[in-house]
Design a protein around this motif. Structure first.
Motif, mmCIF file in Angstrom:
data_model
loop_
_atom_site.group_PDB
_atom_site.id
_atom_site.type_symbol
_atom_site.label_atom_id
_atom_site.label_comp_id
_atom_site.label_asym_id
_atom_site.label_seq_id
_atom_site.Cartn_x
_atom_site.Cartn_y
_atom_site.Cartn_z
ATOM 1 N N ASN A 166 8.694 18.154 3.847
ATOM 2 C CA ASN A 166 8.395 17.556 5.149
ATOM 3 C C ASN A 166 8.138 16.060 5.093
ATOM 4 O O ASN A 166 8.513 15.335 6.000
ATOM 5 N N GLU A 167 7.468 15.633 4.032
ATOM 6 C CA GLU A 167 7.000 14.255 3.955
ATOM 7 C C GLU A 167 7.171 13.729 2.541
ATOM 8 O O GLU A 167 7.085 14.480 1.575
ATOM 9 N N LEU A 168 7.415 12.431 2.426
ATOM 10 C CA LEU A 168 7.533 11.788 1.119
ATOM 11 C C LEU A 168 6.527 10.658 1.058
ATOM 12 O O LEU A 168 6.434 9.847 1.985
ATOM 13 N N THR A 169 5.767 10.603 -0.021
ATOM 14 C CA THR A 169 4.784 9.547 -0.213
ATOM 15 C C THR A 169 5.241 8.666 -1.365
ATOM 16 O O THR A 169 5.543 9.159 -2.451
ATOM 17 N N ARG A 212 0.851 -1.186 0.000
ATOM 18 C CA ARG A 212 0.000 0.000 0.000
ATOM 19 C C ARG A 212 0.890 1.240 0.000
ATOM 20 O O ARG A 212 2.078 1.165 0.302
ATOM 21 N N GLU A 213 0.313 2.370 -0.326
ATOM 22 C CA GLU A 213 1.039 3.641 -0.314
ATOM 23 C C GLU A 213 1.576 3.916 1.092
ATOM 24 O O GLU A 213 0.932 3.573 2.079
ATOM 25 N N ALA A 214 2.757 4.522 1.158
ATOM 26 C CA ALA A 214 3.344 4.857 2.458
ATOM 27 C C ALA A 214 3.866 6.286 2.435
ATOM 28 O O ALA A 214 4.461 6.717 1.450
ATOM 29 N N SER A 215 3.620 7.010 3.529
ATOM 30 C CA SER A 215 4.134 8.367 3.693
ATOM 31 C C SER A 215 5.065 8.374 4.895
ATOM 32 O O SER A 215 4.726 7.837 5.945
ATOM 33 N N ILE A 216 6.239 9.005 4.718
ATOM 34 C CA ILE A 216 7.200 9.066 5.808
ATOM 35 C C ILE A 216 7.649 10.507 6.042
ATOM 36 O O ILE A 216 7.715 11.303 5.117
ATOM 37 N N ASP A 217 7.946 10.796 7.291
ATOM 38 C CA ASP A 217 8.498 12.091 7.675
ATOM 39 C C ASP A 217 9.960 12.116 7.229
ATOM 40 O O ASP A 217 10.716 11.175 7.482
ATOM 41 N N LEU A 218 10.377 13.184 6.570
ATOM 42 C CA LEU A 218 11.733 13.277 6.038
ATOM 43 C C LEU A 218 12.760 13.847 7.015
ATOM 44 O O LEU A 218 13.948 13.901 6.695
ATOM 45 N N SER A 261 2.558 2.009 -3.648
ATOM 46 C CA SER A 261 2.754 0.611 -3.289
ATOM 47 C C SER A 261 3.942 0.040 -4.061
ATOM 48 O O SER A 261 4.021 0.156 -5.285
ATOM 49 N N ARG A 262 4.901 -0.524 -3.346
ATOM 50 C CA ARG A 262 6.124 -1.104 -3.923
ATOM 51 C C ARG A 262 6.908 -0.085 -4.765
ATOM 52 O O ARG A 262 7.663 -0.452 -5.658
ATOM 53 N N GLY A 263 6.727 1.190 -4.462
ATOM 54 C CA GLY A 263 7.358 2.266 -5.234
ATOM 55 C C GLY A 263 8.817 2.478 -4.887
ATOM 56 O O GLY A 263 9.293 2.088 -3.819
ATOM 57 N N VAL A 264 9.534 3.103 -5.821
ATOM 58 C CA VAL A 264 10.950 3.398 -5.674
ATOM 59 C C VAL A 264 11.213 4.824 -6.122
ATOM 60 O O VAL A 264 10.673 5.279 -7.130
ATOM 61 N N TYR A 265 12.020 5.529 -5.345
ATOM 62 C CA TYR A 265 12.555 6.833 -5.769
ATOM 63 C C TYR A 265 14.069 6.718 -5.765
ATOM 64 O O TYR A 265 14.666 6.169 -4.836
ATOM 65 N N LEU A 266 14.682 7.247 -6.797
ATOM 66 C CA LEU A 266 16.130 7.260 -6.939
ATOM 67 C C LEU A 266 16.537 8.696 -7.221
ATOM 68 O O LEU A 266 16.289 9.223 -8.297
ATOM 69 N N PHE A 267 17.104 9.355 -6.199
ATOM 70 C CA PHE A 267 17.486 10.767 -6.310
ATOM 71 C C PHE A 267 18.982 10.902 -6.467
ATOM 72 O O PHE A 267 19.747 10.253 -5.827
#
Length: 92
Positions: A80-83, A49-55, A86-92
């Motif tokens: 402040n937050e990154l969402t 499921r989608e997840a949001s985290i405090d950065l 589901s099973r998502g990936v961010y590559l910065f």
């Protein structure tokens, strides 16, 4: 996948950089590879499921308030937050 492999081939930071990882938070795992003044930060959502985290805990790895996702080319707001989807990936 091909875009990622081509990008990876030209970036020594992935193969030779130092690794710093952060314990999973709400099912999201993050790590940074750093070499010299270059770094790559990866966020992986292991949830179905989608997840949001405090950065806040990631400020050392993310000193700027925006970053470009290598996979999509989109600028992502990192205030402040990154969402992550589901099973998502961010590559910065």
């Amino acid at each position: 996948m091909q875009k990622l492999l081509q990008w990876r081939k030209g970036n020594e930071v992935i193969a030779k950089g130092t690794l710093k990882h952060v314990a999973p938070n709400k099912g999201v795992y993050a790590y940074e590879r750093k070499s010299g003044n270059r770094s790559v930060v990866v966020f992986l959502n292991g949830n179905d499921r989608e997840a949001s985290i405090d950065l806040t805990p990631y400020r050392e790895m993310l000193p700027k308030t925006t970053a470009t996702d290598v996979l999509t080319g989109r600028k992502i707001e990192l205030s402040n937050e990154l969402t992550l989807e589901s099973r998502g990936v961010y590559l910065f």
